[in-house]
Motif scaffolding. Structure first.
Motif, PDB file in Angstrom:
ATOM      1  N   HIS A 232      -8.576  16.051  11.943  1.00 55.03           N
ATOM      2  CA  HIS A 232      -9.323  17.115  12.624  1.00 55.03           C
ATOM      3  C   HIS A 232     -10.277  17.902  11.735  1.00 55.03           C
ATOM      4  CE1 HIS A 232      -7.282  16.130  16.235  1.00 55.03           C
ATOM      5  NE2 HIS A 232      -6.093  16.471  15.770  1.00 55.03           N
ATOM      6  N   TRP A 233     -10.530  17.408  10.519  1.00 53.06           N
ATOM      7  CA  TRP A 233     -11.627  18.030   9.765  1.00 53.06           C
ATOM      8  C   TRP A 233     -12.936  17.319  10.095  1.00 53.06           C
ATOM      9  CZ3 TRP A 233      -7.414  15.614   7.816  1.00 53.06           C
ATOM     10  CH2 TRP A 233      -7.602  14.402   7.167  1.00 53.06           C
TER      11      TRP A 233
ATOM     12  N   THR B 255     -13.410   6.593   4.061  1.00 54.35           N
ATOM     13  CA  THR B 255     -13.077   8.010   3.915  1.00 54.35           C
ATOM     14  C   THR B 255     -11.570   8.264   3.913  1.00 54.35           C
ATOM     15  OG1 THR B 255     -13.569  10.212   4.759  1.00 54.35           O
ATOM     16  CG2 THR B 255     -13.296   8.474   6.372  1.00 54.35           C
ATOM     17  N   PHE B 256     -10.781   7.276   4.373  1.00 56.60           N
ATOM     18  CA  PHE B 256      -9.313   7.399   4.364  1.00 56.60           C
ATOM     19  C   PHE B 256      -8.688   6.273   3.563  1.00 56.60           C
ATOM     20  CE2 PHE B 256     -10.210   8.964   8.826  1.00 56.60           C
ATOM     21  CZ  PHE B 256     -10.005  10.302   8.537  1.00 56.60           C
TER      22      PHE B 256
ATOM     23  N   GLN C 267      -4.842  13.162  13.700  1.00 59.60           N
ATOM     24  CA  GLN C 267      -4.700  13.952  12.476  1.00 59.60           C
ATOM     25  C   GLN C 267      -6.017  14.347  11.821  1.00 59.60           C
ATOM     26  OE1 GLN C 267      -1.812  15.082  11.382  1.00 59.60           O
ATOM     27  NE2 GLN C 267      -0.610  13.998  12.915  1.00 59.60           N
TER      28      GLN C 267
ATOM     29  N   PRO D 110      -0.621   3.833  -4.846  1.00 58.42           N
ATOM     30  CA  PRO D 110      -0.072   5.103  -4.356  1.00 58.42           C
ATOM     31  C   PRO D 110       0.661   5.916  -5.421  1.00 58.42           C
ATOM     32  CG  PRO D 110       1.110   3.253  -3.391  1.00 58.42           C
ATOM     33  CD  PRO D 110       0.030   2.679  -4.261  1.00 58.42           C
ATOM     34  N   ARG D 111       0.862   5.326  -6.608  1.00 53.01           N
ATOM     35  CA  ARG D 111       1.494   6.120  -7.669  1.00 53.01           C
ATOM     36  C   ARG D 111       0.491   7.071  -8.309  1.00 53.01           C
ATOM     37  NH1 ARG D 111       3.645   1.139 -10.946  1.00 53.01           N
ATOM     38  NH2 ARG D 111       1.514   0.623 -10.325  1.00 53.01           N
ATOM     39  N   ILE D 112      -0.802   6.721  -8.183  1.00 53.02           N
ATOM     40  CA  ILE D 112      -1.797   7.600  -8.798  1.00 53.02           C
ATOM     41  C   ILE D 112      -2.851   8.103  -7.816  1.00 53.02           C
ATOM     42  CG2 ILE D 112      -1.582   6.753 -11.177  1.00 53.02           C
ATOM     43  CD1 ILE D 112      -3.958   4.887 -10.593  1.00 53.02           C
ATOM     44  N   GLU D 113      -2.813   7.589  -6.529  1.00 54.56           N
ATOM     45  CA  GLU D 113      -3.786   8.065  -5.552  1.00 54.56           C
ATOM     46  C   GLU D 113      -3.104   8.505  -4.267  1.00 54.56           C
ATOM     47  OE1 GLU D 113      -7.833   5.835  -5.370  1.00 54.56           O
ATOM     48  OE2 GLU D 113      -6.407   4.514  -6.365  1.00 54.56           O
ATOM     49  N   PHE D 114      -3.672   9.515  -3.621  1.00 58.99           N
ATOM     50  CA  PHE D 114      -3.100  10.025  -2.385  1.00 58.99           C
ATOM     51  C   PHE D 114      -3.439   9.107  -1.219  1.00 58.99           C
ATOM     52  CE2 PHE D 114      -3.606  12.797   1.424  1.00 58.99           C
ATOM     53  CZ  PHE D 114      -2.253  13.046   1.612  1.00 58.99           C
ATOM     54  N   VAL D 115      -2.438   8.791  -0.404  1.00 56.19           N
ATOM     55  CA  VAL D 115      -2.630   7.943   0.777  1.00 56.19           C
ATOM     56  C   VAL D 115      -2.619   8.843   2.014  1.00 56.19           C
ATOM     57  CG1 VAL D 115      -1.633   6.100   2.175  1.00 56.19           C
ATOM     58  CG2 VAL D 115      -1.555   5.951  -0.323  1.00 56.19           C
ATOM     59  N   ASP D 116      -3.735   8.830   2.769  1.00 55.61           N
ATOM     60  CA  ASP D 116      -3.842   9.725   3.924  1.00 55.61           C
ATOM     61  C   ASP D 116      -2.838   9.387   5.019  1.00 55.61           C
ATOM     62  OD1 ASP D 116      -6.429  11.463   3.585  1.00 55.61           O
ATOM     63  OD2 ASP D 116      -6.920   9.473   2.820  1.00 55.61           O
ATOM     64  N   PHE D 117      -2.765   8.090   5.352  1.00 58.03           N
ATOM     65  CA  PHE D 117      -1.944   7.697   6.486  1.00 58.03           C
ATOM     66  C   PHE D 117      -1.039   6.511   6.158  1.00 58.03           C
ATOM     67  CE2 PHE D 117      -5.919   9.447   8.395  1.00 58.03           C
ATOM     68  CZ  PHE D 117      -5.353  10.646   8.817  1.00 58.03           C
TER      69      PHE D 117
END
Lengths: 315, 371
Positions: free
Chosen positions: A119-120, A31-32, A117, A59-66
């Motif tokens: 917290h959802w 999930t992360f 972090q 990471p150039r095309i995908e969001f990294v949570d942590f």
């Protein structure tokens, strides 16, 4: 079931040691997505041993949570015994550690970042597994034998959702996967090193709790799951040396309080946490289980998964 | 290529990340244009500086939160919810503080974060802080402390040196902690230390204070004093770790209060009375350079400092608050912080006292480490 396919960390192993200190390396935990930057020698090999089969993230095309980093600590001490520091978003939450603890520090650091972090989710200190999309939740403090039991269940065909964290979504009430290695202590480590040596990471470290090592569940190609599971059983587990398997149904109110007491963010989320936990309890059967023999315990859970009524049979 | 695409393109080179962070704080609509790579630069910086909640509240207020990609949106939604809970907790705590002081008939002025929440000003939205700061005239200090102790706050236990530090030299008594709620409260009798070279007397601030609706005994500093206090806090103290957030606070205050010419006139009077032309000029320069809020002609009437060091000082502050995560220069930032740390201490205390204080800090830290 939705899965992530594509290149794994292991498939990029040759680039790893070059990219780790410069651009960093990102991978998925389910999930992360997380990333690590580090100039600590040898960490690339540890990373491969634990996360080798995880999907590589760009990471150039995908969001990294942590995004996190492990670096060498500065100061005169580095000439005598080099120390390392964990950093995330400009914070350094831990004291410097000896360099050999770098892989363990990565695990603590990721846990710390998620717990402060994410917290959802309502986050419970619990191990969670599933079979055919129905999840068993084992809330409890370390030392209750839940990690040992879960490792045995994974070897018996259950699928890991998460070891240290149960991630219960506040929006859909489902449990989300967080694939990290399971930490095993002392005797449990020895048991599984004997049974499945290829799944035990090739190092251990000493903490205040004793000798700790990592069991890496692994998964076949294309089996990296990102789909959530439905809460089905809440188990308050207790390892009792020498005892026969005992189980009894636990009032939902007791199980609720037990889960809430083992939550990282129950009081922080307030009403949303109460609603999510009540929903989880309404969907699941809760019971108390004492065991000493792993084979006996795995057989019990196999029956549970089959008919779901085993908890009503005589103890 | 439009300006935003250009910003995102330059963001991929290290220096540009800072610009991207300032872009979304200036106007949250810029966040809609960020791709995953852009978010990978922006989000850690916002988190480092406690500003994730601010962007989340901006987006929420503009009705744009739902339009952010879900992977990023869940971080922002959690930050917005956390900000909402924080503000609610602060309001609840304000009620308790007010009750304790109103019973003893002691009027008080809320400062900083708690004041922003009480007034519901933009600088308070999505802002996190650990303690509530209040100000009473020195003549009422003992009575206020007594009233708070009766309402179950306790003074943190300190050694003799630290007690002297607070009671004799500082502008507040030692921090108060509530025995049941564990909430922190700082009781001030001035906004700058007694020993400080900066003059900012309490009486005119209290006189100009604005009452808070719904409270009989609580007020906040008037807008121009609120702004000035924030400036003094940022530019005369030794700690610049919250600099990015503080400059954003100033930007929000200028946007909110600055359309009223009276704000600038009163600010100009204070600048002359308190001799604060330097710090206000540094603040205006930084806010204009980073966020460029619209300024009415009245803003130009602020007195200009005549100082040779104005240019270097501006640059020093700019380096000191640089977010290094977004590619700022670490060594340069450390050096600038160090110089400003020294300057902050110099402003805080006369030299003999400063030497004594730093000597004590160094030796007591060593003693603690040996324990």
């Amino acid at each position: 079931m939705r899965t992530i396919s594509g290149p794994t960390l292991a498939s990029a192993s040759r680039r790893l040691s070059a990219e780790l200190p410069s651009t960093g390396v990102a991978w998925s935990l389910g999930t992360f997505h997380v990333s690590l930057r580090s100039d600590v020698a040898g960490l690339a090999d540890s990373l491969l041993a634990i996360y080798g089969c995880h999907p590589l993230i760009d990471p150039r095309i995908e969001f990294v949570d942590f995004p996190v980093a492990i670096g060498r600590a500065v100061g005169p001490r580095r000439f005598i015994s080099p120390q390392i520091l964990f950093r995330a978003d400009g914070a350094e939450p831990f004291d410097p550690q000896p360099r050999k603890n770098a892989p363990a520090m990565l695990e603590w650091g990721l846990n710390w970042r998620i717990a402060t972090q994410g917290h959802w989710y309502l986050m419970l200190h619990a191990a969670t597994l599933h079979r055919d999309g129905r999840a068993a939740i084992f809330p409890g403090k370390p030392g209750t034998g839940k990690s040992t039991l879960c490792t045995a269940l994974i070897e018996d065909g259950w699928t890991l959702l998460s070891d240290e964290f149960a991630l219960l979504s506040l929006s859909d009430g489902l449990l989300y996967p967080l694939w990290k290695p399971i930490s095993l202590k002392e005797r449990a480590l020895d048991i599984f090193r004997e049974r499945v040596p290829e799944k035990i990471a090739p190092w251990t470290f000493h903490s205040t709790k004793g000798r700790i090592g990592f069991y890496v569940p692994g998964f076949a190609d294309g089996q990296f799951a990102v789909a959530p599971a439905i809460p089905a059983w809440v188990v308050m587990v207790s390892f009792e040396p020498g005892s026969r398997l005992r189980h009894e149904s636990l009032p939902k109110s007791d199980a609720f309080v037990h889960a809430a007491n083992n939550s990282f963010n129950y009081s922080l989320l307030g009403e949303a946490a109460f609603v999510a936990l009540r929903r989880m309890m309404a969907r699941s059967r809760s019971f108390y289980l004492a065991y000493s023999d792993l084979a006996e315990a795995t057989a019990f859970f196999a029956r549970l998964a089959e008919d779901g009524v085993a908890e009503h049979s005589a103890a | 290529m439009n300006a935003l695409d250009e910003a995102i393109a330059t963001a991929r080179t290290p220096r540009g990340g800072i610009g991207l962070v300032y872009d979304v704080l200036r106007d949250s609509r810029a966040a809609l244009q960020l791709d995953p790579a852009g978010w990978n630069l922006v989000l850690p910086v916002l988190r480092e500086h406690g500003l994730l909640g601010r962007l989340a509240c901006d987006l929420d207020g503009a009705g744009l939160l739902e339009r952010i990609d879900a992977a990023v949106g869940r971080h922002l939604t959690a930050a917005r919810d956390a900000a909402g809970r924080h503000a609610a907790a602060v309001r609840l705590e304000l009620g308790y503080v007010h009750r304790a002081l109103a019973e003893a008939d002691i009027p008080f002025v809320l400062l900083k974060g708690a004041a922003y929440v009480a007034r519901n000003v933009a600088a308070g939205r999505g802002r996190f802080f650990n303690d509530i700061d209040i100000l009473v005239p020195e003549a009422r200090l003992a009575a206020a402390e007594g009233a708070l102790l009766r309402a179950k706050w306790v003074v943190e236990e300190l050694d003799d040196y630290d007690t002297t530090y607070y009671r004799v030299w500082m502008h507040q008594i030692p921090p108060l902690v509530h025995t049941q709620r564990a909430s922190m409260l700082d009781l001030h009798h001035a906004v700058v230390p007694r020993t400080s070279r900066v003059r900012m007397p309490t009486a005119p601030l209290v006189e100009a204070a604005t009452p808070v609706p719904g409270f009989t005994h609580a007020s906040t500093l008037a807008p121009h004093d609120m702004f000035l206090h924030s400036v003094v806090h940022l530019f005369c103290e030794e700690d610049l770790s919250q600099g990015v957030r503080d400059v954003s606070d100033l930007d929000r205050m200028i946007r909110e209060f600055g359309q009223d010419d009276a704000f600038w006139e009163r600010l100009a009077t204070r600048v002359v009375d308190f001799d604060l032309a330097g710090p206000v000029a540094y603040a205006m320069h930084l806010v204009e350079a980073i966020y460029g809020p619209p300024l009415p002609p009245a803003a130009a009437r602020l007195p200009r400092p005549r100082s040779l060091i104005l240019g270097p000082m501006r640059r020093l502050f700019a380096h000191a608050i640089e977010p290094t995560l977004a590619g700022g220069h670490v060594g340069r930032k450390r050096f600038a912080r160090y110089l400003l740390y020294v300057r902050g201490h110099y402003l805080k205390m006369p030299l003999p006292l400063l030497i004594r204080h730093l000597w004590h800090k160094a030796t007591s830290r060593r003693a603690e480490a040996e324990k």
